[in-house]
Design a protein around this motif. Structure first.
Motif, PDB file in Angstrom:
ATOM      1  N   SER A   9      -6.477 -36.457 -22.906  1.00 48.35           N
ATOM      2  CA  SER A   9      -6.548 -37.145 -21.609  1.00 48.35           C
ATOM      3  C   SER A   9      -5.318 -37.993 -21.337  1.00 48.35           C
ATOM      4  O   SER A   9      -5.030 -38.315 -20.176  1.00 48.35           O
ATOM      5  N   ALA A  10      -4.600 -38.364 -22.388  1.00 47.40           N
ATOM      6  CA  ALA A  10      -3.394 -39.179 -22.220  1.00 47.40           C
ATOM      7  C   ALA A  10      -2.443 -38.891 -23.362  1.00 47.40           C
ATOM      8  O   ALA A  10      -2.867 -38.613 -24.491  1.00 47.40           O
ATOM      9  N   CYS A  11      -1.147 -38.960 -23.050  1.00 47.23           N
ATOM     10  CA  CYS A  11      -0.134 -38.573 -24.027  1.00 47.23           C
ATOM     11  C   CYS A  11       1.112 -39.423 -23.823  1.00 47.23           C
ATOM     12  O   CYS A  11       1.412 -39.850 -22.701  1.00 47.23           O
ATOM     13  N   ARG A  12       1.846 -39.661 -24.890  1.00 49.67           N
ATOM     14  CA  ARG A  12       3.126 -40.360 -24.777  1.00 49.67           C
ATOM     15  C   ARG A  12       4.149 -39.373 -24.206  1.00 49.67           C
ATOM     16  O   ARG A  12       4.885 -38.709 -24.933  1.00 49.67           O
ATOM     17  N   SER A  13       4.166 -39.323 -22.886  1.00 47.77           N
ATOM     18  CA  SER A  13       4.962 -38.311 -22.195  1.00 47.77           C
ATOM     19  C   SER A  13       5.204 -38.795 -20.783  1.00 47.77           C
ATOM     20  O   SER A  13       4.959 -39.951 -20.444  1.00 47.77           O
ATOM     21  N   GLY A  14       5.664 -37.894 -19.927  1.00 44.29           N
ATOM     22  CA  GLY A  14       5.867 -38.243 -18.535  1.00 44.29           C
ATOM     23  C   GLY A  14       7.028 -37.489 -17.929  1.00 44.29           C
ATOM     24  O   GLY A  14       7.857 -36.882 -18.618  1.00 44.29           O
ATOM     25  N   GLU A  15       7.100 -37.543 -16.605  1.00 46.36           N
ATOM     26  CA  GLU A  15       8.155 -36.867 -15.868  1.00 46.36           C
ATOM     27  C   GLU A  15       9.520 -37.482 -16.199  1.00 46.36           C
ATOM     28  O   GLU A  15       9.636 -38.700 -16.383  1.00 46.36           O
TER      29      GLU A  15
END
Length: 310
Positions: free
Chosen positions: A259-265
């Motif tokens: 549901s959530a991850c150390r990531s992003g655009e």
């Protein structure tokens, strides 16, 4: 990201201090005008923008000094995105003043922190260079956090303003950590996280926005992500883009089960360097969008974020 010319190198001390000083760069504000964004913020929905505007280094064509100011000011337009707060990095002081002149009548105040007494003469025109935070509504207190640990080519300072966000007293800070392999950025991040935790313990909400100069899964960012995000995370914050499966690394965070991850655009070329962290007890349902690169303004993408007060 900061690319400092050798002529701007400075000798730094290893002292770490927290200055709480309204000073000449803190701005008192009139009561904010009533509009749909103000009403939405009071109801619990907030919109924020973080932008490294490269205001000290990006000078030659296609960069446009006037467009830089106009585009940042437009982020606060209540008929558009209507940002409740803006977190700006790499800002000349006269650029900050120009923005405050435009946004003051809309009810914004702000705080500016200089890292160098004079930036690139071709852009800063003899004015200081640093970072700024602008908030909708009265600024009730300010803090200038000196995160410098020694060895940086310029001081690492973070301007913070205390103001109401979603009807809750919130410390909001514009962050620009050092651009190294983490040797200096990690202890800088420790100092920032420690101060944020003191504010949380005192009952305030905290928002940290800016150019952290390191990727999501690095030790520098472990100081902010919640422990359940893994990789040694031990922070108190939800990052605005951590729940977007489009940017998950499937090898680490399978979208079907995560549901959530150390990531992003990405926000700087192929890297995510820009973030907006919300204190997890106070905000949720955050989302982020990195706008297309505007090469007349900066070499970073503008990061727009929304969240809901818990």
């Amino acid at each position: 990201m900061r690319r400092t010319p050798a002529v701007l190198a400075v000798t730094l001390t290893a002292a770490f201090c927290l200055l709480v000083a309204p000073g000449p760069t803190a701005a008192a504000t009139p009561a904010p005008a009533t509009d749909t964004r103000t009403a939405a913020a009071a109801a619990g929905t907030v919109r924020l923008t973080s932008y490294n505007i490269c205001g000290n280094m990006c000078s030659g064509p296609p960069y446009d000094a006037q467009r830089r100011i106009a585009e940042v000011a437009a982020e606060a337009d209540p008929g558009g995105w209507g940002a409740d707060q803006l977190f700006l990095q790499e800002v000349c002081e006269h650029q900050y003043r120009a923005l405050l002149d435009r946004l003051g009548p809309l009810g914004y105040g702000g705080f500016y922190s200089a890292t160098l007494p004079a930036g690139n003469a071709a852009i800063c025109e003899g004015h200081a260079y640093g970072n700024a935070v602008l908030v909708r509504g009265p600024v009730s207190d300010t803090a200038d956090l000196d995160l410098t640990v020694g060895g940086e080519r310029e001081p690492i300072t973070v301007p913070c303003a205390l103001a109401s966000l979603a009807d809750r007293p919130t410390w909001s800070c514009s962050v620009h950590l050092y651009w190294d392999d983490g040797t200096l950025a990690v202890p800088e991040a420790d100092r920032l996280a420690e101060q944020a935790r003191r504010w949380l313990d005192d009952g305030f909400a905290v928002v940290l926005g800016g150019d952290f100069n390191h990727s999501p899964r690095t030790a520098t960012l472990s100081r902010f992500y919640l422990p359940e995000r893994g990789d040694g995370a031990h922070g108190d914050f939800t990052e605005a883009d951590e729940s977007d499966p489009e940017f998950f690394d499937p090898a680490v965070c399978p979208p079907a089960t995560t549901s959530a991850c150390r990531s992003g655009e990405t926000t700087f070329g192929a890297k995510k360097l820009d973030y907006l962290f919300f204190s997890a007890p106070h905000f949720g349902a955050a989302s982020a969008d990195a706008l297309p690169l505007d090469t007349a303004v900066s070499d970073h993408n503008r990061l727009r974020v929304s969240a809901t007060a818990n």
